[in-house]
Design a protein around this motif. Sequence first.
Motif, short mmCIF file in Angstrom:
data_model
loop_
_atom_site.label_atom_id
_atom_site.label_comp_id
_atom_site.label_asym_id
_atom_site.label_seq_id
_atom_site.Cartn_x
_atom_site.Cartn_y
_atom_site.Cartn_z
N TRP A 35 0.87 -1.18 0.00
CA TRP A 35 0.00 0.00 0.00
C TRP A 35 0.90 1.23 0.00
N ASP A 202 -8.19 -2.59 8.20
CA ASP A 202 -7.86 -2.37 6.80
C ASP A 202 -9.03 -1.70 6.08
N THR A 203 -8.94 -1.61 4.75
CA THR A 203 -9.99 -0.92 3.97
C THR A 203 -11.33 -1.65 4.02
N ASP A 204 -11.28 -2.95 4.39
CA ASP A 204 -12.53 -3.71 4.52
C ASP A 204 -13.03 -3.75 5.96
N ASN A 205 -12.39 -2.93 6.82
CA ASN A 205 -12.73 -2.86 8.24
C ASN A 205 -12.49 -4.19 8.95
#
Length: 798
Positions: A35, A202-205
């Motif tokens: 990332w 993360d971006t998906d919680n």
Amino acid sequence: MKKLITFVTAASLLAGSMCTTAYAVTFADINTVTWSGFVPFIEEAAELGLMSGYDENGKKYCKPRNNVTYCEAVQLMYSIMKVYTGKDVSDTVVTKWKPVMSGYDVPTWAYKATAYALENEIIYATTTNNDLQKLRGNGSNINVIPAIREDVGVIFGRAIDTINGYDIKSNASLSYKDKAQVSAAAVPYLELLNRANLMVGDTDNNFNPKANISRAEMAVLSVKTYEKLTDGVKDATKEKTVTATVTGTQIMANNDLFLTVKTKDGAGLSLFADKDDVKPLYMGMKIDFADIGEGDTVKITYQGDQVKALEVTNSVRGIFTVEVYELKSITSSRIKVMDGTREEEFRLDDDVQVDLEGRNSTINRLDNALEDAKYDVKLVLDREEYVLYIDARLNDKNPTEGYVDDVEDTDITLLVGSRTYTYPISDDVEIEYNGKTVRFSKLESDYDDYNYFVSLKLNKDYEVSEIQIKSMEDEYNGTLTRLTSKEIEFSAGRTTHKYSLDDSVSVKIDGKKSSVDALKESYRDDVAYTVTVELDRDDRVTSILAVSKYSNNNKGELKAIDAYDVTIIIDEKEYSYELSNDVSVSIDGRSRSLNDLIGYMGSYVFHAELGFNNSGYVNTIKAQMQDAAEGELRYIDEAEGIISIRAAGMTVEQELADNAKATLGGKDISLAALDAKMYEAYGSVLYVELEYNNSGKVKTITANWEDAYGELISVYEDDDEIVVKEDGRNETYIVDTSADFVYRLSSGVDEDKYRSQYDNDLDGLEDFLKDCEDAGDKCQLAMTLDGNEVVWIKATAE
């Protein structure tokens, strides 16, 4: 073992702050992060000194996907907390927990961090909650167990829970999608980190509690925690470097320095420099605190109020002076140099630093190098004119043409005769052969194979700026190694070439038509030759061009000669060569001994042509007398403008200048009258000294009768008497108080000007006699008498 993390030690603490050296690191693999948001945190972690990287093959790697171990996680937590608290863990605490840590084989380098964590209940060593199992070593003082995200969150959460304002909640809950995977005991601490925006999902919680934490993720957590806790302290504790003007100095009672400065933007700083930790510099040399004064310009690296590094870039009073001279001689305590035509002498500091051709060296090595080459020296002198630093470089009076003996990235070595000369190479050196540019890498790789002969051009810093390849050896050109009536063999670099000779092969030696037999004979006499051959279609040699090797620099004015070396001057450069054991000498075509030529050097000027053997040693010297400074008068032909003298066992004729003058016994005399005196000699010798004008013609003739000749035995200056042995008998002479003295010195006697050193000329003559005796020479006198008194003496060391 590659250390993955740079840990802050107790030595990094200063007034409660952590040293944060800026690395300005560019990682070769920074683009391998999963990332892009990780990049600034990785770079900041390196800048803060929290996490560094791997040094491999000259590059630095961050390896962002690698795992972090439990010991590393605890150490990072401790480093940050130590900055916040301003205190290191005490030895008492470490000693308290040492038996426990040792029992679990915790790596010794992690003892302080682990003891801190145990003491503050950040980790536990109980039967029900034993974190030390995860910090175990592998028997080699290394912990290899990768830490999972949940455990690292607990370690950091418990640490900041000890700080007011960062408290866990009794009813804490998480909103992550995978919260069911989080251990109940970890929830309060992960909630605290989430609330403080230090560790999130993360971006998906998803939090991914059981996943190993990577170095990239660890960098984010560490940098955020550090900045959150220090909150503005970072800039104050980070090392800074500024250029400033000194406004005041004071040497304190403990010999530390208190320094006030004003920066370029007008800001004032008050700083302290520890005498043991800070070594101030000026021009790259160590100086004392006392050398720094008001008005000096300084470059300072500091942290808080403590100086880390100090360099004076401009001194108002002048700490050192720098001078450049030609080196004449050097001993363990003194150095003699030439400032134009004036000789200067300086004393050497006990800790004098010597660089020779840009490399650290010694006085002895420089002294030895001076025997073979000419050097300019840059001297750094202190206020008392002691030499602190010597930077010696080959100057442009040395040979700049020769065979390439060695090539390195930074210098080139020439072989001239049997001697070598090494020159530094400039960064922008240009190389040419037959008008075409040659790459430096090709010169570096091929010189040994092709035996390049080159001409160098030096810049103002005596660095090689141009290299002209004048010749090289190949299958048609090389150094003669064998010759018969049927075959020729020569070496080209490290390769040997052999060819058959055509029956009608033509031969030239040094440009003159010759024969195979003549070349064979000369080569057998140990004369070195380079040869160029021409081949027919059957590879048979039809032509041989032989040139005496080293002939490019073998003719010039004879500068110096002794039993071991000879030096000639060519185009104002000095070329020195070693003599072979059986050197052959001729003067004006007549065979002479080496000692004859050495003895004549003080009185005559010679042009010399040198020949070399296959080892590069001089084995022949053909000397031609150019100017005779003294001799026995034979005649003067004023109409023809010629004076003839007997010098070095030969009759030499020199041209007279139009306005030539003469004296006899100190009185003016015409040239015709002086010539007429020859017929009144009655067996005596009329000795003359000649001076030449800029055109090489004789302008002054100083003549004296040699009425008596013999070996000086003793001098009685109080009685103005000398004793001279003539034909086996001792004769006593009275010396006139206004007598003239002439001295001729051998190589064994120091060339002091005895006439100018003493009030009484006989004192000088007595000293000359002692020096002759010390050198194993005889002191021979030629004298002119006026009645019973000596009015002119020529003293010669033989």
